[in-house]
Write an enzyme that holds these catalytic residues in place. Structure first.
Site, PDB file in Angstrom:
ATOM      1  N   THR B  87       0.464  -1.393  -0.348  1.00  0.00           N
ATOM      2  CA  THR B  87      -0.187  -0.206   0.594  1.00  0.00           C
ATOM      3  C   THR B  87       1.182   1.125  -0.297  1.00  0.00           C
ATOM      4  O   THR B  87       0.136   2.429   0.224  1.00  0.00           O
ATOM      5  CB  THR B  87      -0.905   0.313   1.609  1.00  0.00           C
ATOM      6  OG1 THR B  87      -0.138  -0.009   2.166  1.00  0.00           O
ATOM      7  CG2 THR B  87      -2.305  -0.989   1.354  1.00  0.00           C
ATOM      8  N   THR B 163       3.852  -4.607   4.302  1.00  0.00           N
ATOM      9  CA  THR B 163       4.429  -4.924   5.755  1.00  0.00           C
ATOM     10  C   THR B 163       4.137  -6.325   5.981  1.00  0.00           C
ATOM     11  O   THR B 163       5.491  -6.612   6.904  1.00  0.00           O
ATOM     12  CB  THR B 163       4.080  -4.059   6.627  1.00  0.00           C
ATOM     13  OG1 THR B 163       2.334  -3.808   6.310  1.00  0.00           O
ATOM     14  CG2 THR B 163       4.242  -3.146   5.876  1.00  0.00           C
ATOM     15  N   ASP B 164       3.611  -7.166   5.799  1.00  0.00           N
ATOM     16  CA  ASP B 164       3.232  -8.563   6.325  1.00  0.00           C
ATOM     17  C   ASP B 164       4.957  -8.996   6.236  1.00  0.00           C
ATOM     18  O   ASP B 164       5.201  -9.559   7.480  1.00  0.00           O
ATOM     19  CB  ASP B 164       2.569  -9.038   5.430  1.00  0.00           C
ATOM     20  CG  ASP B 164       1.079  -9.172   5.689  1.00  0.00           C
ATOM     21  OD1 ASP B 164       0.811  -8.008   6.615  1.00  0.00           O
ATOM     22  OD2 ASP B 164       0.119 -10.048   5.467  1.00  0.00           O
ATOM     23  N   LYS B 242       7.947  -7.544  12.679  1.00  0.00           N
ATOM     24  CA  LYS B 242       6.070  -5.901  12.579  1.00  0.00           C
ATOM     25  C   LYS B 242       5.840  -7.134  13.688  1.00  0.00           C
ATOM     26  O   LYS B 242       5.632  -8.274  13.828  1.00  0.00           O
ATOM     27  CB  LYS B 242       5.310  -7.108  11.308  1.00  0.00           C
ATOM     28  CG  LYS B 242       4.595  -6.153  11.057  1.00  0.00           C
ATOM     29  CD  LYS B 242       3.608  -6.612  10.412  1.00  0.00           C
ATOM     30  CE  LYS B 242       2.405  -5.923  10.099  1.00  0.00           C
ATOM     31  NZ  LYS B 242       1.373  -6.064   8.388  1.00  0.00           N
TER      32      LYS B 242
END
Lengths: 474, 430
Positions: B87, B163-164, B242
């Protein structure tokens, strides 16, 4: 006098009302005002994003030019990560949908087959996400008014924005307790005929909303925006009406303002204006463009089945309920209206042999009288306190005159000594009255009554006492 | 329903038994037909209720406006942005709500005009993918792109990514680039850039500033420090995880200090560590990874076949409990399976390098404290120290593809890219 018809006056309302349920896209409670001190304070920036047409929306651009920092204050009692834009929205609150559907049916509207949640770009910082989530619930409704049918083309269910606390040149501080509270937005068409008609329409919609018993009440839970135009020129949206009564005056003044601009041959602009306390309006911002909605892909859409709609029980409208109370118990119209939300009145009427009008008077007027006369808070009175009064009244233990004193003592948490207020039979004081009249020969009726009532205040029936005094005076 | 002659984006009029509705035909998420009304709202209509549809106006796509060429400012460094998806710099298609990847330097500068003052930008869309779909082969693709950009003399590279798996990819890249002359900063966004509240701009601008203004070289991550838009942290490639599904500050350094802090407003950069690699080294790429490596998380109630399933694997990372443990002891009839687990591990260990890492995430594995740990060592399981399980996974894959097995068993215990911290300090916890 302004001839509104001649001016081609067009006026429509947008009414926003908060619903009595938890927040729309998370499980936080929806306070009108969280009484707690904010324990989370964060500083954010928002960026304007290209609108649907690829160009920056005018309203978004205007706010961008202000280039503000936003400070969000939140209480953990009323905001979670969702309001802080740190967690995606949860699925939409189904209870809120049911309330919105009920309202849509009361407004004779056609409910959509499927609720699609949209993002409406808002860049003034009042939504931490940069958009407001909103959805179209129903179409093509209407209400009947004294001046004909007013159409309600659209009804929406959406989330409330954050509350602005403070603003200076660089920073706007918002409080997040209100952000996400569900509200319905009801839009009328522009067929409202004149300023008084606008007020009537707003009042009628307000009454219908209240009739559900599932909307919030009190200051700040309803907002009425008025859209007007004259002579097919620019559209003005007026926001921030403090109460319904100011609507006609503000509209009239706004029409006068527009007329004077037209007279000066100046250009009228589409703009959003604020209703001021002195019934004038002031400029808030340019009218936002229409192309600023796109689908909220984080929330699944909701199919509304015919079965779900058929299960909705419609409430009796307040006006009808009030009329029924009025006729059935022979009550004054105003008292009947105030009794509509009183859950104990009919219960007490059935339980006691006391006149319904007296019960109504005790429930509605006496608490106001206590506040006025003794400056005490009648909200502290509970159902059982009224029950205590009515029990004693029903058994003829106390007189009507003692009610205010007893309830005032209850509010002050005093121990009630009912003997103090016990009704004294008029026969017991006949001798005393006779002696007193003789002792005070020549005294007026009023003076004599004063002496008696001072001594037996609340314990004797005033009417019977006056008959007694009259008997011995003559 | 009848067949009609219209397509998405056409203006149509729909007649149902009760009403007439006008709108632009949209892509529908369901069985219903969806039109965008004039007020911007999407309206979904049950197809069975539709009596007739009339085409009012065919959609004509607007001509894309011409964008003027961007002038190069010779006094500024040049940064290349390699985009892989996610994103970070996506644009929403307001028609469908879908996310599109128009990704030219012009698009970028239009979205983030502040970048103009920091550097000259080049941009390339390498892949349109979720980071969840990353495979080792993509590391080769990325290192080849990096090589090209370095050849073209860029001063730094920003890699935009979902980001995962961003932290895992940064560790993998960090191993694949044995030596790197310029900074490679991975940047993601936890809020998509089609919304006003997106964190993409702040992350990207801070990363660009860090590249333009410091002598840092090598791989690192740039993401929000906390929930505010004030600061970003430059985080170490191999020691970042994360740790939150959705917060802006989801990326946290584990068992280590962040490298630096970049203030979005003042543009000030504060180094929190002073041992970073500096610009100017030679580029050495070793971008091979062994495919037959896996990671298994220890739970209660495990069975032996959960381990023997990895027969034929060259490497296995265990995310063990506590100081680095697995079920292993038979203490009653309920725990008989544990003997089988022990045998399965012994069998596996003959041909597979097995490394223990902490499922606690924070802290170091120590297999000397309890007899269970000592037994696991006897089986041949190697302590992965304080390595993050995912970092150990990419490291082991990388070692197995580039070194002989005996050396792998030694190198896995050595700190090669900052993946092992021999001195964990009290502040290096949440």
């Amino acid at each position: 006098m302004i001839d509104y018809k001649k001016l081609d006056f067009k006026c429509g309302l947008e009414i926003h009302k908060q619903l009595e349920t938890h927040k729309l896209f998370c499980n936080c409670p929806s306070f009108v005002n969280d009484p707690n001190k904010p324990d989370i304070i964060i500083n954010r920036k928002l960026r304007s994003v290209a609108g649907e047409t690829g160009t920056l929306d005018i309203a978004a651009e205007y706010e961008k030019s202000k280039n503000k920092n936003f400070v969000y204050e939140a209480c953990s009692t009323s905001s979670c990560l969702v309001e802080l834009d740190e967690e995606p929205p949860h699925p939409i609150n189904q209870h809120a949908i049911d309330i919105a559907l009920e309202i849509a049916l009361l407004l004779n509207a056609k409910i959509v087959d499927e609720i699609q949640i949209m993002r409406k770009t808002v860049i003034d910082g009042s939504n931490t996400s940069g958009f407001q989530r909103t959805s179209l619930i129903a179409l093509n409704g209407y209400i009947e008014t004294s001046k004909g049918r007013v159409l309600i083309p659209e009804i929406y269910l959406e989330e409330e924005a954050a509350k602005k606390i403070k603003e200076d040149e660089k920073t706007i501080i918002y409080r997040l307790d209100r952000l996400g509270v569900p509200l319905v937005e009801i839009k009328t068409d522009s067929s409202i005929k004149d300023p008084e008609h606008a007020k009537e329409t707003a009042a009628l919609i307000g009454m219908i909303l209240k009739s559900t018993g599932k909307v919030k009440s009190g200051l700040g839970t309803i907002r009425q925006d008025v859209n007007i135009s004259i002579m097919n020129k620019a559209r003005t949206e007026i926001k921030g009406f403090q109460d319904l009564r100011s609507i006609p005056k503000v509209i009239e003044n706004e029409v006068k303002r527009q007329l004077s601009i037209i007279e000066r041959n100046e250009e009228l602009k589409n703009e959003v204006r604020k209703a001021e306390d002195n019934f004038t309006t002031t400029f808030l911002r340019p009218m936002p463009g229409s192309s600023r909605l796109y689908p909220e892909t984080d929330v699944p859409f909701v199919i509304i089945t015919k079965e779900r709609i058929s299960k909705i029980k419609l409430p009796e409208l307040i006006t009808i309920k009030a009329m029924k109370l009025e006729e059935m118990y022979n009550l004054p119209a105003q008292l009947a209206r105030e009794l509509i939300n009183n859950k104990t009145f009919e219960k007490f009427v059935n339980k006691y042999t006391i006149e319904p009008s007296l019960i109504a008077h005790i429930l509605i007027d006496i608490p106001k009288e206590i506040k006025k006369r003794n400056n005490l808070d009648p909200k502290k009175l509970k159902e059982q306190d009224f029950e205590f009064i009515l029990d004693n009244l029903n058994k003829n233990i106390i007189s009507k005159e003692a009610i205010i004193d007893i309830l005032s003592e209850i509010i002050q948490n005093k121990k009630i000594d009912i003997n103090k207020y016990k009704l004294i039979s008029i026969d017991n004081i006949e001798q005393e009255v006779k002696d007193m009249v003789q002792k005070n020969k020549g005294a007026s009726f009023n003076a004599l009554m004063g002496i008696i009532m001072e001594k037996y205040h609340g314990k004797i029936d005033g009417k019977k006492a006056s008959e007694l005094v009259k008997k011995y005076i003559s | 329903m009848k067949k009609y002659n219209f397509k998405e984006s056409d203006l149509i009029e729909i007649r149902t038994s009760s009403e007439k509705l006008q709108g632009v035909l949209m892509q529908s998420p369901s069985q219903n037909l969806v039109i965008k009304l004039n007020n911007g709202y999407n309206l979904s209509i049950n197809k069975n209720d539709i009596e007739n549809i009339k085409l009012l106006k065919k959609y004509k796509p607007q001509k894309e406006k011409e964008i003027s060429q961007i002038k190069v400012n010779k006094s500024l460094p040049t940064i290349s942005i390699l985009h892989t998806g996610g994103t970070i710099a996506s644009k929403v298609d307001y028609k469908t709500g879908g996310v599109s990847f128009k990704f030219t330097p012009q698009d970028l500068l239009e979205m983030f005009p502040e970048l103009r003052d920091i550097a000259n930008f080049k941009a390339k869309l390498v892949r349109k993918m979720w980071s969840d779909d990353l495979r080792f082969k993509h590391m080769s693709i990325l290192t080849n792109e990096i090589k090209n950009e370095i050849k073209n003399k860029v001063d730094g590279i920003i890699i935009g990514m979902g980001t995962d798996n961003l932290a895992v990819a940064s560790a993998a890249l960090s191993f694949a680039l044995e030596s790197c002359p310029i900074p490679i900063i991975l940047v993601g966004a936890q809020r998509s850039s089609d919304r006003g509240s997106s964190d993409a701009a702040v992350n990207l601008i801070c990363a660009a500033n860090f590249i333009a203004k410091t002598d840092f070289a090598g791989v690192a991550i740039c993401m929000h420090e906390n929930m505010e838009d004030n600061n970003c942290l430059i985080l170490p490639a191999c020691k970042t995880r994360k740790l939150h599904t959705s917060r802006r500050d989801a990326f946290k350094v584990v068992n280590e200090e962040p490298i630096a802090k970049v203030n979005y407003y003042t543009k000030q950069i504060e180094f929190l560590r002073h041992d970073h690699t500096k610009k100017g080294n030679k580029l050495i790429i070793k971008n091979k990874f062994e495919e037959k490596v896996a990671l298994i998380k220890i739970t209660i109630n495990m069975t032996a076949n959960q381990f023997s399933a990895y027969k034929g694997y060259k490497g296995l990372i265990i995310e063990g409990t506590g100081l680095g443990h697995t079920p292993l002891d038979v203490i009653d009839k309920e725990t008989k399976e544990h003997d089988k687990i022990k045998k399965a591990l012994e069998n596996l260990s003959k041909n597979c390098v097995i490394v223990m890492t902490p499922q606690c995430i924070f802290g170091r594995v120590n297999m000397n404290v309890y007899s269970k740990g000592r037994d696991l060592q006897k089986i041949g399981i190697i302590s992965g120290e304080d390595m993050l399980p995912e970092t150990a996974f990419v490291k082991l894959s990388w070692l197995l593809a580039n070194y002989p097995k005996a050396q792998v068993k030694e190198l896995i215990k050595e700190n090669l890219r900052g993946e092992i911290n021999k001195r964990i300090l009290p502040d290096e916890f949440i």
